[in-house]
Design an enzyme around this catalytic site. Structure first.
Site, PDB file in Angstrom:
ATOM      1  N   SER A   1       0.851  -1.181   0.000  1.00  0.00           N
ATOM      2  CA  SER A   1       0.000   0.000   0.000  1.00  0.00           C
ATOM      3  C   SER A   1       0.889   1.234   0.000  1.00  0.00           C
ATOM      4  CB  SER A   1      -0.910   0.005   1.232  1.00  0.00           C
ATOM      5  OG  SER A   1      -1.757   1.139   1.232  1.00  0.00           O
TER       6      SER A   1
ATOM      7  N   HIS B   1      -2.555   7.106  -4.817  1.00  0.00           N
ATOM      8  CA  HIS B   1      -2.694   5.948  -3.923  1.00  0.00           C
ATOM      9  C   HIS B   1      -2.687   4.676  -4.761  1.00  0.00           C
ATOM     10  CE1 HIS B   1      -5.776   3.001  -2.298  1.00  0.00           C
ATOM     11  NE2 HIS B   1      -4.843   2.949  -1.377  1.00  0.00           N
TER      12      HIS B   1
ATOM     13  N   ARG C   1      -3.473  -6.336  -2.735  1.00  0.00           N
ATOM     14  CA  ARG C   1      -3.546  -7.109  -1.502  1.00  0.00           C
ATOM     15  C   ARG C   1      -4.117  -8.502  -1.768  1.00  0.00           C
ATOM     16  NH1 ARG C   1      -7.273  -3.152  -1.815  1.00  0.00           N
ATOM     17  NH2 ARG C   1      -9.478  -3.764  -1.720  1.00  0.00           N
TER      18      ARG C   1
ATOM     19  N   GLY D   1      -3.299  -3.568  13.951  1.00  0.00           N
ATOM     20  CA  GLY D   1      -2.159  -3.282  13.083  1.00  0.00           C
ATOM     21  C   GLY D   1      -1.272  -2.192  13.652  1.00  0.00           C
TER      22      GLY D   1
END
Length: 289
Positions: A87, A101, A105, A248
């Site tokens: 990311s 961006h 994933r 996370g």
């Protein structure tokens, strides 16, 4: 090549390209997660071109999924899982260079017969719009995903919509989730194509805009529009919510936020100004190709 091997190579390749563009090196921050797994965050702050940039690689596991992941998939509640991906978010200093961006994933439950899917996409968030840039970005996205482009573009327009403002975050791109069509090898190939097209989609835009002169007016508008980016990421973004709810690493998750932001009460651009043109000409779904 495994999925994790590809993601690791993608991170290294993108960082190398961005270092060539900026002239400053990224720092490396490796981390471990107590619940399982870890990652490598590559960060650049106060660069020549990028005010902040982060390219994250993560591979994490957990005993059961957080609420953000099971809201639409209640059948997966309580199952052990693993997730991995790359990311990145890049916030250039020059207001004429857009924020960008990218995410690719892979998710899987850890079972004898796992449930798995891929997700990802890339999108562009300009502060001052240039049709040439939007057309180039979307044309490259179309090359990356082929005939799926109309579907993934529409998905992106709908996903990156700030509902409480009733406006898009930017000019879109492509987005997909829960993707497993028609089989693992094909889905993995599409994700690799998205990752491999990122630099081609973004670097030419930077080269065109990075030398354009700007003053305090442009910086102030950039900071104001960055506020919209923060609002979307903290309120709606699935990746941010999943990362925070699953325990996370906060620093790596929130590296997507811009370093300087402002909010103004009920501010509106002057009609006919370059700032107003962003709203009238760019912040709406368009067929850019």
């Amino acid at each position: 090549m495994t999925v994790l091997e590809y993601f690791s190579e993608l991170q290294a390749g993108i960082v190398s390209s961005l270092e060539s563009l900026d002239g400053k090196p990224f720092t490396t921050d490796s981390w471990k997660r107590p619940e399982g797994g870890g990652g490598v965050s590559r960060i650049l702050e106060d660069g020549n071109l990028f005010e902040r940039g982060g390219v994250n690689l993560s591979h994490v596991q957990g005993p059961q999924l957080p609420p953000s992941a099971t809201a639409s998939r209640p059948q997966l509640a309580g199952r052990p899982w693993e997730a991995m991906g790359v990311s990145l978010v890049l916030h250039p200093r020059n207001p004429y260079c857009p924020t960008v961006h990218l995410n690719v994933r892979f998710f899987s439950t850890k079972e004898e017969k796992p449930v798995w899917w891929f997700g990802g996409g890339m999108d562009l968030t300009p502060y001052y719009g240039f049709e040439e840039d939007a057309r180039h970005f979307h044309a490259t996205c179309k090359k990356a995903v082929g005939e799926r482009y109309p579907r993934f573009k529409k998905w992106c327009d709908e996903y990156f919509h700030i509902k409480h403002r009733n406006e898009p975050r930017g000019v879109g791109g492509i987005f997909f989730d829960d993707f497993s069509e028609p089989d693992f090898d094909s889905a993995f190939s599409l994700v690799r194509s998205v990752g491999d097209h990122f630099i081609t989609a973004y670097a030419p835009i930077l080269e065109r805009r990075k030398q354009l002169p700007f003053a305090e007016r442009e910086r102030a508008f950039q900071a104001y529009r960055r506020g919209r980016y923060v609002e979307f990421n903290l309120v709606y973004d699935r990746g941010t919510l999943f990362g925070l709810q699953s325990g996370g690493r906060t620093e790596s998750i929130l590296m997507s936020l811009p370093p300087a932001v402002s909010w103004r009460y009920d501010w509106r651009p002057e009609p006919g100004s370059p700032e107003a043109r962003l709203y009238t000409d760019f912040l709406r779904p368009r067929d850019w190709i």
